[in-house]
Design a protein around this motif. Structure first.
Motif, short mmCIF file in Angstrom:
data_model
loop_
_atom_site.label_atom_id
_atom_site.label_comp_id
_atom_site.label_asym_id
_atom_site.label_seq_id
_atom_site.Cartn_x
_atom_site.Cartn_y
_atom_site.Cartn_z
N UNK A 1 101.31 -25.94 8.77
CA UNK A 1 99.91 -25.38 8.33
C UNK A 1 98.83 -26.30 8.06
N UNK A 2 99.42 -27.52 7.13
CA UNK A 2 98.25 -28.59 6.95
C UNK A 2 97.67 -29.22 8.40
N UNK A 3 98.46 -29.34 9.19
CA UNK A 3 97.78 -30.10 10.58
C UNK A 3 97.20 -29.09 11.13
N UNK A 4 97.40 -27.62 11.36
CA UNK A 4 96.56 -26.73 12.14
C UNK A 4 95.28 -26.58 11.39
N UNK B 1 93.10 -29.46 12.06
CA UNK B 1 92.46 -29.35 12.94
C UNK B 1 91.28 -28.25 13.38
N UNK B 2 91.70 -27.08 12.76
CA UNK B 2 90.62 -25.94 12.80
C UNK B 2 89.48 -26.07 12.13
N UNK B 3 89.60 -26.57 10.67
CA UNK B 3 88.54 -26.56 9.88
C UNK B 3 87.44 -27.90 10.38
N UNK C 1 89.76 -35.26 8.97
CA UNK C 1 91.18 -35.21 8.21
C UNK C 1 92.27 -35.39 9.11
N UNK C 2 92.10 -34.43 10.20
CA UNK C 2 93.09 -34.60 11.33
C UNK C 2 93.21 -35.92 12.06
#
Length: 633
Positions: A84-87, A90-92, A108-109
């Motif tokens: 969840x954190x990685x996704x 990446x998405x935001x 952040x990613x």
């Protein structure tokens, strides 16, 4: 001579069949020796006709202090948290630092990936220090019985001879070491491997045996359907041979009574070859070393592997440092040699620090035989989507060991040199096959995350997601991004690759490792689309490559490359046309144009420098191996 009743009824089937047993270069095994060896095994077979230890559900090994349902739930929660954190990152696209116009942004990613690389490098360095410290304190014990098993299929004669000579030169007590070569094929064209084994081990009084069947395809083969011909086996049909099969009994008698044995059996694939070696050995040895026929072993390789298992009973398997035997054959083999070194000495060294190496590589691995025998049948009979698995043997062996709760380790002090494809298409075929087994075994590995360190869960999630995020990023930039955004990502990719290469160069003490950054485009343009082909064809079985004696071009992996190139070219044309029609008069656009010019010059200069280094330091040394093979693709 009177033949024992327990054996005579099983030897009638020879009747001039395709069976030959040899001892030494010119001599042959007497009929008395065959019968005596088989007859000694009959009571054991009669008292234990069903190997009840071989169950699909692995037995529990040395567990962690807490591996119950709560730990399972916490492991699942941790995996979902990482996912969840990685996704989300990446998405935001949460920016951590940016210039005035958002052109030079670090999110952040990107910070997460950078932190991952730093942590991985740190733990790898600590593992190397621990290995060196242990080696300085203690000498190898060499007290265990070991069998070296070599799998061969239409091997290049030069590579096979190097492999056998290196096996003969291993520094390990001769009375505790056995050598077993199993050839996948028993036709006349395969006999050169048998003859070579007999020649190399002439002084060891070797036994060689040509078997017209194998453990799962008997000497009286199945017929494929009503209209099938004798000798044809139905596709995917694996049949257990009865214990009385004379070929099987002869193989087991020879393997357990001679130090050096070569068996040429009916073709069945690599897993069938490995199964023959494991099954024939039974419980006659303590450790089993696996090796490929294109591999040259370092004389100290077995000593260093056995040291790890001798020191820690909770370690079930250990792998060594696999290096490239032919790094100067081409630019593909050279870059592969750099990539191999990092894969083992950084990535697997880091996993070894946490005692959870994900794959004990096939060219150089050592297993506890008592544990291997427990899951041998389950390993061989592995199926995925209803298809019998015939590749990814080493990764599934490792997963089976991890599933029992035993640790898996890596030691850089044990070394070997293995052949790698020199042509691009053959390399791509190899990588596609490995990607198939990676994705398939990822699913199985996830079942046992709770039995090992949390790093195993974390790294599996990160490495599993990485190809998808990279593909999504590239497509988004080519279709919806500006030329500067695309160039900025390329600069960041090469910057990270250069940093990783610099660390590898320092760790190895070799300046050539800085050229590892050249592997990034090979990954982006070749390996990345091949991974998606692997996902779509995961249930297709087979060796995946042709034998090295007669190489065949495989164009199937080129299809996703063509589709990938078409997608990227279409997106690039769209972006260029769109940007050409845009208004570049604003301050932000003028700044972007300035960045674009500076970035393009920097990118071109970087590649010019790296290619010049490659050409001067490496390319002039690259040449085909003398007497070697050539592939026309």
């Amino acid at each position: 001579m009177e033949v024992p009743v327990s054996v005579s009824k099983h030897l009638d089937v020879f009747d001039g069949g395709f069976l030959s047993v040899y001892l030494g270069t010119f001599g042959s095994v007497s009929f008395n020796e065959i019968v005596d060896g088989v007859d000694q095994m009959i009571p054991e077979i009669q008292t234990n006709p069903v190997p009840f230890l071989f169950q699909n559900t692995p037995k529990s090994g040395p567990r962690r202090a807490w591996t119950g349902p709560i730990r399972r739930l916490m492991t699942i929660a941790f995996a979902l948290l990482i996912l969840g954190v990685i996704s989300w990152a990446y998405a935001v696209g949460v920016p951590l630092a940016s210039d005035r116009y958002g052109l030079l942004a670090f999110g952040l990613y990107g910070a997460f990936l950078s932190a991952h690389l730093v942590a991985q490098s740190l733990f790898a360095y600590l593992e190397h220090r621990q290995v060196a410290a242990r080696a300085a304190r203690e000498k190898p014990k060499c007290s265990r019985r070991v069998a070296l098993t070599i799998s061969a299929y239409q091997e290049d004669a030069d590579y096979l001879r190097q492999c056998l000579l290196s096996a003969r030169a291993l520094q390990y007590p001769r009375e505790r070491l056995r050598v077993l070569l199993v050839v996948d094929g028993n036709r006349e064209e395969d006999m050169y491997m048998v003859e070579m084994f007999r020649e190399v081990f002439e002084a060891e009084n070797p036994a060689t045996f040509v078997w017209d069947g194998n453990y799962h395809q008997p000497w009286a083969p199945q017929v494929s359907g009503d209209g099938g011909k004798a000798g044809e086996v139905e596709a995917g049909g694996y049949v257990e041979v009865e214990a009385e099969d004379p070929g099987r009994l002869t193989v087991e008698a020879l393997v357990r009574s001679h130090r050096c044995v070569c068996v040429a059996q009916r073709w069945g694939g690599k897993r069938e070859v490995m199964y023959t070696a494991f099954k024939a050995l039974g419980d006659s040895v303590d450790y089993v070393q696996v090796c490929d026929s294109d591999t040259r072993l370092d004389p100290m390789a077995l000593l260093e592997l056995s040291r790890v298992l001798d020191e820690d009973m909770t370690v079930g398997a250990v792998g060594g440092d696999v290096r490239i035997l032919n790094p100067l054959d081409s630019w593909v083999s050279f870059l592969s040699s750099l990539r191999y070194w990092v894969a083992f000495n950084v990535e697997r060294a880091c996993q070894s620090y946490f005692r959870c190496v994900s794959c004990v590589s096939g060219p150089l691995g050592l297993y506890r035989n008592d544990l291997l025998q427990q899951f041998l049948e389950a390993w061989y009979n592995q199926k995925f989507l209803g298809t019998h698995c015939t590749f990814g043997d080493d990764r599934h062996l490792t997963n089976r060991m991890l599933s029992m709760g035993y640790a898996t380790k890596y030691t850089s002090l044990s070394r070997c040199y293995s052949e790698t494809p020199a042509s691009f298409l053959r390399w791509l075929s190899q990588q596609t096959r490995w990607s198939k087994s990676y994705f398939r075994e990822w699913l199985y590995n996830a079942l046992w995350w709770h039995r090992h360190h949390a790093w195993m869960t974390y790294e599996a999630v990160v490495s599993g997601l990485f190809p998808f995020f990279v593909a999504a990023t590239v497509l988004r930039l080519f279709y919806a991004g500006s030329p500067w955004a695309l160039l900025w990502v390329l600069l960041c990719v090469q910057g990270v690759a250069a940093a990783k290469a610099a660390f590898a160069a320092w760790l190895r003490g070799s300046g050539r490792m800085v050229l590892l950054s050249l592997y990034a485009p090979l990954y982006m343009c070749g390996l990345l689309p091949a991974k998606f082909l692997a996902l779509l064809t995961m249930n297709q079985s087979g060796w995946g490559t042709s034998g090295r004696r007669r190489l065949a071009a495989n164009y199937a992996p080129a299809l996703p490359l063509a589709l990938w190139a078409a997608l990227l070219l279409g997106g690039l044309l769209r972006s260029v046309i769109q940007e050409a029609q845009a208004d570049w008069s604003s301050e932000a656009r003028r700044t972007e144009a300035r960045y674009l010019a500076i970035g393009a010059v920097a990118y071109v200069a970087y590649w010019a420098l790296m290619l010049a280094f490659y050409w001067v330091g490496v390319r002039r040394l690259c040449r085909p191996r003398a007497g070697g093979y050539r592939v026309s693709v």
